[in-house]
Design a protein around this motif. Structure first.
Motif, PDB file in Angstrom:
ATOM      1  N   PRO A 168      -5.937   3.095  -4.632  1.00 44.11           N
ATOM      2  CA  PRO A 168      -5.803   2.629  -3.244  1.00 44.11           C
ATOM      3  C   PRO A 168      -4.423   2.079  -2.912  1.00 44.11           C
ATOM      4  O   PRO A 168      -3.920   2.286  -1.807  1.00 44.11           O
ATOM      5  N   LEU A 169      -3.780   1.387  -3.865  1.00 46.40           N
ATOM      6  CA  LEU A 169      -2.466   0.805  -3.590  1.00 46.40           C
ATOM      7  C   LEU A 169      -1.428   1.883  -3.285  1.00 46.40           C
ATOM      8  O   LEU A 169      -0.471   1.645  -2.544  1.00 46.40           O
ATOM      9  N   LEU A 170      -1.633   3.062  -3.863  1.00 46.17           N
ATOM     10  CA  LEU A 170      -0.710   4.172  -3.615  1.00 46.17           C
ATOM     11  C   LEU A 170      -1.240   5.120  -2.547  1.00 46.17           C
ATOM     12  O   LEU A 170      -0.576   6.091  -2.200  1.00 46.17           O
ATOM     13  N   GLU A 171      -2.448   4.833  -2.059  1.00 53.89           N
ATOM     14  CA  GLU A 171      -3.105   5.718  -1.099  1.00 53.89           C
ATOM     15  C   GLU A 171      -3.189   7.141  -1.639  1.00 53.89           C
ATOM     16  O   GLU A 171      -2.887   8.121  -0.958  1.00 53.89           O
ATOM     17  N   LEU A 172      -3.653   7.236  -2.906  1.00 54.10           N
ATOM     18  CA  LEU A 172      -3.792   8.527  -3.572  1.00 54.10           C
ATOM     19  C   LEU A 172      -5.202   8.667  -4.134  1.00 54.10           C
ATOM     20  O   LEU A 172      -5.794   7.685  -4.593  1.00 54.10           O
ATOM     21  N   SER A 173      -5.714   9.875  -4.114  1.00 51.39           N
ATOM     22  CA  SER A 173      -6.966  10.191  -4.791  1.00 51.39           C
ATOM     23  C   SER A 173      -6.910  11.635  -5.253  1.00 51.39           C
ATOM     24  O   SER A 173      -6.114  12.438  -4.762  1.00 51.39           O
ATOM     25  N   TRP A 174      -7.771  11.947  -6.228  1.00 52.38           N
ATOM     26  CA  TRP A 174      -7.832  13.311  -6.756  1.00 52.38           C
ATOM     27  C   TRP A 174      -9.259  13.830  -6.651  1.00 52.38           C
ATOM     28  O   TRP A 174     -10.210  13.108  -6.972  1.00 52.38           O
ATOM     29  N   PRO A 175      -9.442  15.070  -6.211  1.00 51.93           N
ATOM     30  CA  PRO A 175     -10.795  15.630  -6.084  1.00 51.93           C
ATOM     31  C   PRO A 175     -11.499  15.632  -7.434  1.00 51.93           C
ATOM     32  O   PRO A 175     -10.907  16.022  -8.448  1.00 51.93           O
ATOM     33  N   ILE A 176     -12.748  15.179  -7.466  1.00 56.25           N
ATOM     34  CA  ILE A 176     -13.478  15.094  -8.730  1.00 56.25           C
ATOM     35  C   ILE A 176     -13.916  16.468  -9.219  1.00 56.25           C
ATOM     36  O   ILE A 176     -14.246  16.645 -10.396  1.00 56.25           O
ATOM     37  N   ASP A 177     -13.907  17.458  -8.330  1.00 51.26           N
ATOM     38  CA  ASP A 177     -14.366  18.791  -8.731  1.00 51.26           C
ATOM     39  C   ASP A 177     -13.214  19.702  -9.147  1.00 51.26           C
ATOM     40  O   ASP A 177     -13.389  20.913  -9.286  1.00 51.26           O
ATOM     41  N   GLN A 178     -12.028  19.132  -9.356  1.00 50.71           N
ATOM     42  CA  GLN A 178     -10.870  19.924  -9.783  1.00 50.71           C
ATOM     43  C   GLN A 178     -10.192  19.232 -10.965  1.00 50.71           C
ATOM     44  O   GLN A 178     -10.122  18.004 -10.997  1.00 50.71           O
TER      45      GLN A 178
END
Length: 202
Positions: free
Chosen positions: A178-188
């Motif tokens: 959240p601090l970087l405003e980043l996420s990665w898709p869990i299905d990839q």
């Protein structure tokens, strides 16, 4: 002539195995060599190095390159041992929330919320592994674990990049920073550049 042939055979043995312990039984991992096919070593579970070998830790990023650091292995090598090796080398907390999962789909890693990935760099940092901002730190941690596991668990002749590394959070949630405003898709499988930016948390 016989003596020189024997000497060469002994020298070859010393180079390949160290002559310190018997070669591991091929029966334990028939997928590696007994099939006689050209299929990649990744057709089955990732293959750990044999006992007594030296593993390589890779620290860096795919975009900037990696430095290699040898690590002596005792006993059967596990993903947890490699991740702990990176932690010991760099001073980062890489505590796992759950055991690493290895299977046909690759290797899945769940870092604890107490790990450096979420809490930031240690104070003081080791000079050789000094990170200048949270994004550089996160990319280096994730890429280093990915590269090290790929290199450590790809069978001889295989393509390390073909071994997928997956990151997730406790509760089988997608990895979010959240601090970087980043996420990665869990299905990839993980790639730094596949991150979704402008994350809106609820």
């Amino acid at each position: 002539m016989k003596k020189s042939t024997l000497l060469f055979a002994l020298l070859l043995c010393a180079v390949l195995t160290g002559c310190t312990e018997p070669a591991p039984s091929q029966d334990d991992n028939p997928s590696q060599e007994s099939s006689g096919t050209v299929s990649t070593p990744l057709a089955d579970e990732p293959a750990p190095p044999s006992n007594g070998q030296t593993a390589i830790l890779y620290i860096g990023t795919r975009s900037g390159g990696f430095k290699e650091y040898p690590m002596a292995c005792e006993g059967e090598l596990t993903p947890e041992m490699l991740i702990q090796g990176i932690a010991d080398l760099t001073g980062w907390n890489l505590t796992l929330a759950e055991p690493v999962i290895s299977g046909k789909g690759g290797i899945s890693v769940c870092l604890s919320r107490e790990s450096t990935l979420f809490t930031g760099p240690p104070d003081p940092q080791k000079e050789e592994f000094h990170m200048y901002d949270a994004e550089q730190l996160a990319e280096t941690i994730l890429d280093s674990i990915q590269k090290t596991l790929q290199a450590g668990f790809t069978g001889e002749g295989g393509d390390p990049d073909a071994l997928d590394i997956w990151y997730y959070m406790e509760g089988e949630q997608a990895l979010e920073l959240p601090l970087l405003e980043l996420s990665w898709p869990i299905d990839q499988p993980y790639q730094w550049n596949s991150a979704e930016r402008n994350l809106h948390t609820h």
